[in-house]
Design an enzyme around this catalytic site. Structure first.
Site, PDB file in Angstrom:
ATOM      1  N   LYS A  82       0.853  -1.191   0.000  1.00 33.22           N
ATOM      2  CA  LYS A  82       0.000   0.000   0.000  1.00 33.22           C
ATOM      3  C   LYS A  82       0.890   1.242   0.000  1.00 33.22           C
ATOM      4  CE  LYS A  82      -3.886   1.934   2.695  1.00 33.22           C
ATOM      5  NZ  LYS A  82      -4.726   1.745   3.894  1.00 33.22           N
ATOM      6  N   SER A 157      -9.674   1.747   3.090  1.00 36.02           N
ATOM      7  CA  SER A 157      -8.829   2.517   2.204  1.00 36.02           C
ATOM      8  C   SER A 157      -7.794   1.698   1.431  1.00 36.02           C
ATOM      9  CB  SER A 157      -8.105   3.581   3.015  1.00 36.02           C
ATOM     10  OG  SER A 157      -7.247   2.963   3.977  1.00 36.02           O
ATOM     11  N   SER A 181      -9.694  -0.696   7.303  1.00 35.16           N
ATOM     12  CA  SER A 181      -9.193  -0.567   5.927  1.00 35.16           C
ATOM     13  C   SER A 181      -8.518  -1.785   5.326  1.00 35.16           C
ATOM     14  CB  SER A 181      -8.241   0.607   5.829  1.00 35.16           C
ATOM     15  OG  SER A 181      -8.983   1.790   5.754  1.00 35.16           O
TER      16      SER A 181
HETATM   17  N1  GLN Z   1     -12.933   4.048   6.714  1.00 34.11           N
HETATM   18  C1  GLN Z   1     -12.317   4.475   7.946  1.00 34.11           C
HETATM   19  C2  GLN Z   1     -11.872   5.899   7.841  1.00 34.11           C
HETATM   20  O1  GLN Z   1     -12.107   6.488   6.837  1.00 34.11           O
HETATM   21  C3  GLN Z   1     -11.156   3.573   8.256  1.00 34.11           C
HETATM   22  C4  GLN Z   1      -9.952   3.879   7.480  1.00 34.11           C
HETATM   23  C5  GLN Z   1      -8.786   3.026   7.814  1.00 34.11           C
HETATM   24  O2  GLN Z   1      -8.915   1.990   8.433  1.00 34.11           O
HETATM   25  N2  GLN Z   1      -7.604   3.487   7.401  1.00 34.11           N
HETATM   26  O3  GLN Z   1     -11.305   6.456   8.748  1.00 34.11           O
END
Ligand code: GLN
Length: 498
Positions: A82, A157, A181
């Site tokens: 990532k 994400s 994410s």
């Molecule tokens: N969707 C959540 C957020 O936007 C989690 C994101 C993540 O785990 N990096 O904060």
């Protein structure tokens, strides 16, 4: 050839390499060819390390030829990373225009460990800017598509890392998980995604979003694959003070021992999920069916459990995560990292750089975070949220006195359409209702494919989440393997990508 790369576990592919039945270069080229063929429609990668990967392949081959890497489970295996994880001399953008040209002068600890185990870094994957989002549509560059239906999001994400594995452009990738994410995109893409215990894997070199919640973890086609890479990346790191000295078990061996004795587990089904807003009945049915099969086929015991604070997790998270993000992102000021939008005045330069370069979602989090940390509101919001986390942790502690692991769906819904939620942040936030509780509690959790739901002629994956006790990845992985067996959904690739 494709069959081998779908059906064999990563450790078996690595074994073929060690037995010289296939060369590292052949493996790397197989995946590079697939990236060339499929990534133009999926947009999972921000950068493909073609030349670097070939060079690494040669180095790894030499090591293998000279008898090194015998104990590695990932030697010769290409791995995608990532793009919020630092890679030496390879651009690391975090999906943001503010880091558009940042070339890290060091490797993250996880990358270093992968390289020393003979893994090959094949590319950097797309993500929501600074890992803020649930669909990968917040990337400053382009959205990634779900391999099961190109009109749908892969989740986020870490959507790029999930899409890349689900389309067999790689067999392993790393993501990061702050509130879901890794697990949510794994669920949306029909693969396995593991979020290890907070502190199990070093965060050194992970671009910070919310430091008390951020974790790095793997995606794979099979539970065994994520267990094997976890073995190599986990463990004490003097560069991360939250990464304790706690022995790393040989996960595959430990799991095999449990399998051998047909170890019976007591599973808690979190009944609060049934009352959650927006729960798709088809998702619920699949989870209930799999839970039932676990009892019948493996003799597991099932108990319905309730965590009274479960429903407060999302509001707690949207205080804590933006608070930490607002302070972590203060460092991007046009001076210390890469891009600057110049101006005569210093303060104007800060404003210009930050206004032009951060996307809307990132700005929204900075606003919320700055607000909840401001004097007068700190006690009312930030402190209160911290206290609420303690209550949530206690709920989990109480639950784990009765059961070994708990399960619920990974997400309340099927992968949604691109654009469906991008204008409605609250709806987007709610897609993490089931993943955020264990994020706040720092517990290990995995998403494993549980079934498929047919929509408009396309099979869409449904993920099941298993949450375990702190540092008890072994139980989580063991139960995940059992789910893999009863669901029959492991290692599935969309037909048109074979
Ligand atoms: N969707 C959540 C957020 O936007 C989690 C994101 C993540 O785990 N990096 O904060």
């Amino acid at each position: 050839m494709v069959e081998i790369f779908v059906e064999k576990k990563v450790r078996e592919i690595s074994q073929l390499i060690k037995k010289k039945e296939i060369s590292v270069r052949e493996v790397v080229e197989f995946f590079l060819d697939r990236i060339k063929k499929f990534d133009p429609q999926l947009n999972a990668f921000l950068y493909v390390c073609e030349k670097e990967a070939i060079l690494q392949a040669e180095e790894v081959q030499k090591k293998i030829n000279s008898g090194e890497l015998q104990n590695s489970k990932i030697a010769g295996i290409p791995i995608a990373i990532k793009d919020n994880i630092a890679t030496y001399k390879i651009r690391t953008t975090c999906g943001s225009k503010i880091l558009e040209n940042w070339i890290p002068p060091y490797d993250a600890t996880v990358v270093k460990r992968i390289k020393s185990a003979g893994g090959i870094i094949i590319g950097k994957t797309n993500l929501d800017e600074f890992a803020m989002g649930s669909s990968t549509e917040n990337s400053a560059f382009f959205p990634t598509k779900n391999p099961w239906d190109l009109d749908r999001v892969p989740g986020g994400s870490s959507g790029g890392s999930a899409s890349a594995v689900a389309s067999l452009m790689v067999r392993l990738s790393l993501g990061s998980d702050t509130g879901g994410s890794i697990r949510q995109p794994a669920g949306f893409c029909g693969i396995v995604g593991l979020c290890p215990t907070y502190g199990r894997v070093s965060r050194f070199g992970l671009v910070a979003f919310a430091s008390s919640l951020d974790r790095i973890g793997p995606f794979g086609l099979y539970v065994d694959d994520v267990a094997d890479i976890l073995y190599h990346i986990a463990g004490y790191d003097e560069l991360d003070s939250t990464c304790p000295y706690f022995p790393v078990p040989d996960y595959s061996k430990e799991i095999a021992i449990l399998e051998e004795k047909n170890h019976r587990v007591k599973i808690g089904v979190i009944k609060d999920f049934v009352e959650a807003d927006g729960l798709d009945k088809r998702v619920r049915d699949i989870i209930v069916l799999v839970a039932d099969k676990l009892c019948r086929e493996f003799g597991f015991e099932l108990e319905y459990v309730s965590l009274p604070t479960f429903k407060y997790a999302v509001p707690i998270y949207y205080i804590i995560a933006p608070a930490e993000a607002s302070s972590n992102l203060a460092r991007y000021d046009g001076v210390k990292y890469g891009v600057r939008d110049d101006s005569e005045e210093l303060s104007e330069m800060y404003v210009k750089t930050r206004t032009n370069r951060f996307g809307d979602e990132v700005k929204r989090r900075i606003f919320i975070g700055t607000f909840v940390l401001s004097s007068g509101y700190y006690d009312a919001y930030y402190l209160k949220a911290q206290k609420a986390i303690t209550l949530l942790r206690r709920d989990f502690d109480e639950t784990f006195k009765k059961v070994d692991v708990v399960i619920c769906p990974t997400s309340p819904e099927l992968p949604f359409k691109l654009g469906e939620k991008s204008q409605d942040p609250l709806k987007m936030y709610l897609s993490d209702v089931f993943t955020i509780p264990s994020s706040l509690a720092g517990l290990p959790a995995i998403s494993v494919p549980a079934g498929f739901v047919e929509e408009n002629g396309k099979p869409l994956p449904v993920g099941l989440q298993i949450i375990g006790k702190q540092f008890d990845e072994v139980s989580v992985l063991y139960v995940a393997k059992c789910v893999e067996k009863v669901s029959g959904c492991a290692g599935k690739i969309p037909k048109d990508l074979i």
